[in-house]
Structure formats: structure tokens, C-alpha cells
Enzyme design. Sequence first.
Site, PDB file in Angstrom:
ATOM      1  N   CYS A   1     -41.113  12.533  22.649  1.00  0.00           N
ATOM      2  CA  CYS A   1     -41.740  12.350  23.963  1.00  0.00           C
ATOM      3  C   CYS A   1     -42.272  13.697  24.463  1.00  0.00           C
ATOM      4  O   CYS A   1     -42.096  14.733  23.821  1.00  0.00           O
ATOM      5  CB  CYS A   1     -40.723  11.777  24.950  1.00  0.00           C
ATOM      6  SG  CYS A   1     -39.439  12.959  25.432  1.00  0.00           S
TER       7      CYS A   1
ATOM      8  N   HIS B   1     -31.794  13.290  24.971  1.00  0.00           N
ATOM      9  CA  HIS B   1     -32.569  12.781  23.832  1.00  0.00           C
ATOM     10  C   HIS B   1     -32.088  13.475  22.564  1.00  0.00           C
ATOM     11  O   HIS B   1     -31.681  14.645  22.590  1.00  0.00           O
ATOM     12  CB  HIS B   1     -34.056  13.056  24.029  1.00  0.00           C
ATOM     13  CG  HIS B   1     -34.684  12.241  25.088  1.00  0.00           C
ATOM     14  ND1 HIS B   1     -36.046  12.044  25.153  1.00  0.00           N
ATOM     15  CD2 HIS B   1     -34.164  11.566  26.143  1.00  0.00           C
ATOM     16  CE1 HIS B   1     -36.341  11.285  26.196  1.00  0.00           C
ATOM     17  NE2 HIS B   1     -35.205  10.984  26.817  1.00  0.00           N
TER      18      HIS B   1
ATOM     19  N   GLU C   1     -33.696  14.742  20.115  1.00  0.00           N
ATOM     20  CA  GLU C   1     -34.425  15.971  19.782  1.00  0.00           C
ATOM     21  C   GLU C   1     -33.916  17.166  20.601  1.00  0.00           C
ATOM     22  O   GLU C   1     -33.761  18.265  20.059  1.00  0.00           O
ATOM     23  CB  GLU C   1     -35.931  15.792  20.016  1.00  0.00           C
ATOM     24  CG  GLU C   1     -36.569  14.733  19.150  1.00  0.00           C
ATOM     25  CD  GLU C   1     -36.554  13.340  19.786  1.00  0.00           C
ATOM     26  OE1 GLU C   1     -37.289  12.479  19.295  1.00  0.00           O
ATOM     27  OE2 GLU C   1     -35.811  13.112  20.773  1.00  0.00           O
TER      28      GLU C   1
ATOM     29  N   CYS D   1     -39.468  16.351  24.830  1.00  0.00           N
ATOM     30  CA  CYS D   1     -38.968  16.864  23.554  1.00  0.00           C
ATOM     31  C   CYS D   1     -40.038  17.655  22.798  1.00  0.00           C
ATOM     32  O   CYS D   1     -39.733  18.655  22.146  1.00  0.00           O
ATOM     33  CB  CYS D   1     -38.429  15.722  22.718  1.00  0.00           C
ATOM     34  SG  CYS D   1     -36.974  14.948  23.479  1.00  0.00           S
TER      35      CYS D   1
END
Length: 162
Positions: free
Chosen positions: A91, A61, A63, A94
Site C-alpha cells: 500500500c 502491516h 511490510e 508500506c
Amino acid sequence: MAADTTTDRSEQVHFIERCFELADDAVARGNHPFGALLVLDGGVIAEARNEVVTSNDPTRHAELLVLQVGLPRVVPDDRARLVLYSSTEPCAMCSGAAYWSQVGRIVFGCSMQALAQAAGSDFLVPSRELLARGSAAPQVIGPLREERGRAQHESFWSACRG
């Protein structure tokens, strides 16, 4: 942390717009539309785009990637001044990484609710709800420019289903 001022809001919108650009770039590279920045004292120290599809790794991801690149550039005592910007509300994975990294603030563009409407809801936990369980949770600001983020996700996810 200083209170949000007009200058802060203008800066936040500027950085969120850059996150949306990174998300567009992620799509152009064959990934999902997510982008992130790590900012210290108004300066970008790292930026990343989602790499989940092209890396065949569901943990890539934006992040997480921006934290992996940016954190080694910051001494631990400065982490509370870090701002994690994300095109979309982080999410659970993260948000947890931001918490354990001691990031002082998270600013996001598109909300988890708007993402769920566009992509479907799959283990979507709002970051404020998750972070409220911690003892030193970062400040969470968002959504900012949600209409831009919503349109980005609706376009991407509808094309995936079509």
C-alpha cells in the site's frame, strides 16, 4: 542491480510462495491475508505477517513489521541490496516505508487491482505510481503468481462479507 534471470525468477517465486504461506498464517491468527519477507543476497533476514486486527493497530502491516525487524540487522550501506517481498502489492504507507528505508527492490505476488476487486478499493495507489515520484525509487517487480494471491484474497474477503 542485476537483470532478472531465470534463477532470479525462480528465487522470486519461491519467496513469494513463502509470503503467501505467511498470509495464510496471518488469517489463521485472526488477521488479514498479508505476509512479507526481507531478503539480503538471497537470504531471509526477517519475515512478518499482518497483525492489524489482533493488535488493534492499523499500521501493523506485514511490510512495516518486516522492515522494523530486518533493518536493524543490516548496515545502511547494504540497504540498496535488500529485497522486500510481499504477498500483495504494498500500500501507499508500506511503499513509502520501503522508499525511505532505501530498499533496492520490491517484489509482490498479488496486484493492487486484484486486491481491489476482492476487497473493494479503499485508498489503493499502485506502488509503481507512488514510487515513480521519488528520486531513488526501488525497482518494482510483480505481480508474480497473481492467480494464487487473487484466490487467497477472494476467499478471505468473501467470507468477511458473508
